[in-house]
Design a protein around this motif. Sequence first.
Motif, PDB file in Angstrom:
ATOM      1  N   PHE A   1      48.174  73.599  60.943  1.00 40.39           N
ATOM      2  CA  PHE A   1      47.437  72.630  61.902  1.00 40.39           C
ATOM      3  C   PHE A   1      46.137  73.355  62.203  1.00 40.39           C
ATOM      4  CE2 PHE A   1      46.133  72.182  66.524  1.00 40.39           C
ATOM      5  CZ  PHE A   1      45.950  70.944  66.654  1.00 40.39           C
ATOM      6  N   LEU A   2      46.264  74.423  62.418  1.00 39.80           N
ATOM      7  CA  LEU A   2      44.793  75.111  62.512  1.00 39.80           C
ATOM      8  C   LEU A   2      44.112  75.274  61.581  1.00 39.80           C
ATOM      9  CD1 LEU A   2      43.705  76.662  65.217  1.00 39.80           C
ATOM     10  CD2 LEU A   2      44.234  78.597  64.194  1.00 39.80           C
ATOM     11  N   GLY A   3      44.297  75.012  60.202  1.00 40.42           N
ATOM     12  CA  GLY A   3      43.448  75.244  59.152  1.00 40.42           C
ATOM     13  C   GLY A   3      42.977  74.027  58.683  1.00 40.42           C
ATOM     14  N   SER A   4      43.061  72.780  59.351  1.00 42.82           N
ATOM     15  CA  SER A   4      42.429  71.649  59.022  1.00 42.82           C
ATOM     16  C   SER A   4      40.852  71.881  59.281  1.00 42.82           C
ATOM     17  CB  SER A   4      42.827  70.338  59.590  1.00 42.82           C
ATOM     18  OG  SER A   4      42.360  70.485  61.146  1.00 42.82           O
ATOM     19  N   ALA A   5      39.932  71.167  58.572  1.00 40.77           N
ATOM     20  CA  ALA A   5      38.429  71.358  58.624  1.00 40.77           C
ATOM     21  C   ALA A   5      37.992  71.031  60.059  1.00 40.77           C
ATOM     22  CB  ALA A   5      37.829  70.580  57.624  1.00 40.77           C
ATOM     23  N   PHE A   6      38.675  70.102  60.481  1.00 34.81           N
ATOM     24  CA  PHE A   6      37.988  69.540  61.963  1.00 34.81           C
ATOM     25  C   PHE A   6      38.658  70.637  62.974  1.00 34.81           C
ATOM     26  CE2 PHE A   6      38.887  66.920  65.721  1.00 34.81           C
ATOM     27  CZ  PHE A   6      37.701  66.650  66.226  1.00 34.81           C
ATOM     28  N   ILE A   7      39.931  70.766  63.117  1.00 40.01           N
ATOM     29  CA  ILE A   7      40.532  71.693  64.013  1.00 40.01           C
ATOM     30  C   ILE A   7      40.076  73.143  64.120  1.00 40.01           C
ATOM     31  CG2 ILE A   7      42.661  72.744  64.933  1.00 40.01           C
ATOM     32  CD1 ILE A   7      42.392  69.719  65.574  1.00 40.01           C
ATOM     33  N   SER A   8      39.573  73.773  62.859  1.00 41.35           N
ATOM     34  CA  SER A   8      39.122  74.949  62.790  1.00 41.35           C
ATOM     35  C   SER A   8      37.674  74.919  63.220  1.00 41.35           C
ATOM     36  CB  SER A   8      39.076  75.489  61.187  1.00 41.35           C
ATOM     37  OG  SER A   8      38.352  74.670  60.487  1.00 41.35           O
ATOM     38  N   ARG A   9      36.792  73.948  63.197  1.00 39.55           N
ATOM     39  CA  ARG A   9      35.528  73.957  63.824  1.00 39.55           C
ATOM     40  C   ARG A   9      35.575  74.037  65.112  1.00 39.55           C
ATOM     41  NH1 ARG A   9      34.258  70.424  59.289  1.00 39.55           N
ATOM     42  NH2 ARG A   9      34.767  68.801  60.472  1.00 39.55           N
ATOM     43  N   LEU A  10      36.755  73.324  65.809  1.00 43.94           N
ATOM     44  CA  LEU A  10      36.953  73.355  67.170  1.00 43.94           C
ATOM     45  C   LEU A  10      36.923  74.607  67.590  1.00 43.94           C
ATOM     46  CD1 LEU A  10      38.591  69.831  67.891  1.00 43.94           C
ATOM     47  CD2 LEU A  10      36.319  70.290  68.189  1.00 43.94           C
ATOM     48  N   PHE A  11      38.105  75.145  67.094  1.00 39.36           N
ATOM     49  CA  PHE A  11      38.675  76.507  67.373  1.00 39.36           C
ATOM     50  C   PHE A  11      37.363  77.360  67.244  1.00 39.36           C
ATOM     51  CE2 PHE A  11      40.190  80.687  65.951  1.00 39.36           C
ATOM     52  CZ  PHE A  11      41.156  80.949  66.788  1.00 39.36           C
TER      53      PHE A  11
ATOM     54  N   THR B   1      26.944  78.923  67.430  1.00 36.73           N
ATOM     55  CA  THR B   1      26.749  77.573  66.782  1.00 36.73           C
ATOM     56  C   THR B   1      26.289  77.605  65.432  1.00 36.73           C
ATOM     57  OG1 THR B   1      26.832  76.912  68.977  1.00 36.73           O
ATOM     58  CG2 THR B   1      26.319  75.325  67.376  1.00 36.73           C
ATOM     59  N   THR B   2      25.376  78.378  65.212  1.00 34.12           N
ATOM     60  CA  THR B   2      24.643  78.355  63.979  1.00 34.12           C
ATOM     61  C   THR B   2      25.435  78.814  62.675  1.00 34.12           C
ATOM     62  OG1 THR B   2      23.661  80.654  64.494  1.00 34.12           O
ATOM     63  CG2 THR B   2      22.326  78.630  65.005  1.00 34.12           C
ATOM     64  N   MET B   3      26.524  79.520  63.026  1.00 32.00           N
ATOM     65  CA  MET B   3      27.565  80.112  62.160  1.00 32.00           C
ATOM     66  C   MET B   3      28.634  79.172  61.690  1.00 32.00           C
ATOM     67  SD  MET B   3      27.731  84.035  63.263  1.00 32.00           S
ATOM     68  CE  MET B   3      26.320  85.230  63.530  1.00 32.00           C
ATOM     69  N   ILE B   4      28.929  78.263  62.643  1.00 30.29           N
ATOM     70  CA  ILE B   4      30.238  77.792  62.512  1.00 30.29           C
ATOM     71  C   ILE B   4      30.322  76.682  61.204  1.00 30.29           C
ATOM     72  CG2 ILE B   4      31.402  75.627  63.218  1.00 30.29           C
ATOM     73  CD1 ILE B   4      30.602  76.486  66.182  1.00 30.29           C
ATOM     74  N   LYS B   5      29.149  76.047  60.773  1.00 30.69           N
ATOM     75  CA  LYS B   5      29.342  75.200  59.597  1.00 30.69           C
ATOM     76  C   LYS B   5      29.358  76.241  58.124  1.00 30.69           C
ATOM     77  CE  LYS B   5      24.362  74.553  58.691  1.00 30.69           C
ATOM     78  NZ  LYS B   5      23.465  73.701  58.507  1.00 30.69           N
ATOM     79  N   ASN B   6      29.108  77.515  58.150  1.00 28.32           N
ATOM     80  CA  ASN B   6      29.172  78.240  57.172  1.00 28.32           C
ATOM     81  C   ASN B   6      30.222  79.024  57.077  1.00 28.32           C
ATOM     82  OD1 ASN B   6      26.557  77.815  56.384  1.00 28.32           O
ATOM     83  ND2 ASN B   6      25.374  79.353  57.808  1.00 28.32           N
ATOM     84  N   TYR B   7      31.428  79.008  57.970  1.00 25.29           N
ATOM     85  CA  TYR B   7      32.642  79.573  57.755  1.00 25.29           C
ATOM     86  C   TYR B   7      33.642  78.547  57.335  1.00 25.29           C
ATOM     87  CZ  TYR B   7      32.839  84.080  60.437  1.00 25.29           C
ATOM     88  OH  TYR B   7      32.636  85.222  60.763  1.00 25.29           O
ATOM     89  N   SER B   8      34.369  79.239  56.184  1.00 22.97           N
ATOM     90  CA  SER B   8      35.532  78.425  55.804  1.00 22.97           C
ATOM     91  C   SER B   8      36.384  77.901  56.913  1.00 22.97           C
ATOM     92  CB  SER B   8      35.936  78.767  54.683  1.00 22.97           C
ATOM     93  OG  SER B   8      36.441  80.197  54.856  1.00 22.97           O
ATOM     94  N   THR B   9      37.139  77.044  56.202  1.00 23.90           N
ATOM     95  CA  THR B   9      38.531  76.739  57.194  1.00 23.90           C
ATOM     96  C   THR B   9      39.355  77.897  57.489  1.00 23.90           C
ATOM     97  OG1 THR B   9      39.834  75.784  55.382  1.00 23.90           O
ATOM     98  CG2 THR B   9      38.357  74.280  56.756  1.00 23.90           C
ATOM     99  N   ILE B  10      40.420  77.970  58.332  1.00 25.59           N
ATOM    100  CA  ILE B  10      41.144  78.697  58.804  1.00 25.59           C
ATOM    101  C   ILE B  10      42.015  79.401  57.522  1.00 25.59           C
ATOM    102  CG2 ILE B  10      43.195  79.417  60.072  1.00 25.59           C
ATOM    103  CD1 ILE B  10      40.867  79.879  61.905  1.00 25.59           C
ATOM    104  N   ALA B  11      42.493  78.441  56.916  1.00 24.92           N
ATOM    105  CA  ALA B  11      43.522  78.640  55.955  1.00 24.92           C
ATOM    106  C   ALA B  11      42.694  78.984  54.657  1.00 24.92           C
ATOM    107  CB  ALA B  11      44.458  77.597  55.587  1.00 24.92           C
ATOM    108  N   LEU B  12      43.014  80.239  54.052  1.00 22.08           N
ATOM    109  CA  LEU B  12      42.343  80.653  52.684  1.00 22.08           C
ATOM    110  C   LEU B  12      43.240  80.003  51.627  1.00 22.08           C
ATOM    111  CD1 LEU B  12      42.008  84.639  53.183  1.00 22.08           C
ATOM    112  CD2 LEU B  12      40.171  82.714  53.111  1.00 22.08           C
ATOM    113  N   SER B  13      42.684  79.617  50.462  1.00 25.54           N
ATOM    114  CA  SER B  13      43.269  78.988  49.429  1.00 25.54           C
ATOM    115  C   SER B  13      44.522  79.822  48.854  1.00 25.54           C
ATOM    116  CB  SER B  13      42.053  78.739  48.316  1.00 25.54           C
ATOM    117  OG  SER B  13      41.698  79.679  47.694  1.00 25.54           O
ATOM    118  N   GLN B  14      44.206  81.206  49.063  1.00 21.31           N
ATOM    119  CA  GLN B  14      45.347  81.999  48.437  1.00 21.31           C
ATOM    120  C   GLN B  14      46.263  82.265  49.648  1.00 21.31           C
ATOM    121  OE1 GLN B  14      42.072  82.855  49.129  1.00 21.31           O
ATOM    122  NE2 GLN B  14      41.946  85.101  49.162  1.00 21.31           N
ATOM    123  N   TYR B  15      46.259  81.543  50.525  1.00 17.03           N
ATOM    124  CA  TYR B  15      47.118  81.833  51.805  1.00 17.03           C
ATOM    125  C   TYR B  15      48.647  81.467  51.295  1.00 17.03           C
ATOM    126  CZ  TYR B  15      49.709  82.154  56.134  1.00 17.03           C
ATOM    127  OH  TYR B  15      50.473  82.313  57.247  1.00 17.03           O
TER     128      TYR B  15
END
Length: 345
Positions: free
Chosen positions: A311-321, A329-343
């Motif tokens: 749930f936390l790994g969705s793009a929308f929820i992770s940005r809210l988190f 705020t200036t860093m949020i869009k450059n962070y990837s979602t919570i869940a890594l592809s290799q998780y």
Amino acid sequence: MRVGNNPHKDKTQEQTTFLHQVIIPVYIPNQEGYFKDSLKILKLCLQSLLKTIHNKTYITVINNGSGKMVIEYLDSLYNNGKIHELIHTENIGKLNAILKGLAGNNIELVTISDADVLFLDNWQLETTKVFRALPKAGVVGIVPQFNMFKNKCGTVIFDNLFNKKLQFIPIKSTEGLIRFYDSIGWDRSYNADYLKYSLGLEKNNTTVFVGSGHFVATYKKQMFQEIKSYLHFKLGGNSEEYLDTMPLKYDYWRVTTYDNYAFHMGNVFEDWMSEISHDSNNKIAIDSNFEQNKIANSLIVAVKNKVFFKFLGSAFISRLFYRWKKLPTTMIKNYSTIALSQYKN
């Protein structure tokens, strides 16, 4: 034939006086190519360890199929009482070697380290401080890394989701981060924001980063009361997954010290490695008897580390988190979602 009774029959083991075990598996088959500098780096690793530990530390080294020069060096350390346990074996794989080191004692804390770690002053003291301040900590790393909170950290995030002390905090040792990623061969094209902030937690006047790497970290030994006897991979595969997931089964947190207390040297010697100094007066032993968890209900483990983390790994929820937990705020869009592809769970 046998005459008489063995005087040790039915006698119980005496309680150990050691508080901390360090396990280092070593595989250096030769002095060529990839391994050209490895013996020199191993010596720096063990020298730095000996300079930074207190006298209630039990050192286990597993020679995992190394060449003659390495065997002679390790034998000399053991024969001179520098290390307490030396196990010689053929190359059975890194994690199988570690499993051999885990067996045969009941020391409360165990640090598992690669043979190319340069230990810094106070690493042991700061590690035990974290275990004391955070009773639910099950594994404590000493080298902050990028985005550690994105891997196997559903438990600690779930438990502290509404805790105001769980938030993004400034990186304390940018130098430590840069040196780590240089050491594993990354160029410096990574997101520069990762050098500025990461997810942290403050509790009992102790600050940590959420998550931990596994090339050097300390575990509550209790987690390994029932250990596997064999893993199929010599290196990688699902072997390191074993160490990463074990804390989750006990509902423990994975965290890392706020400051950097070791360097990863890699396989190429550089001059700075021999220039690190140590203060021999800071070897302080901290008492034991840290709190221990029982094996957690499998449903609770699944909810925290699969359902919640997905749930936390969705793009929308992770940005809210990120916004909620005070990532600039200036860093949020450059962070990837919570869940890594290799998780993987």
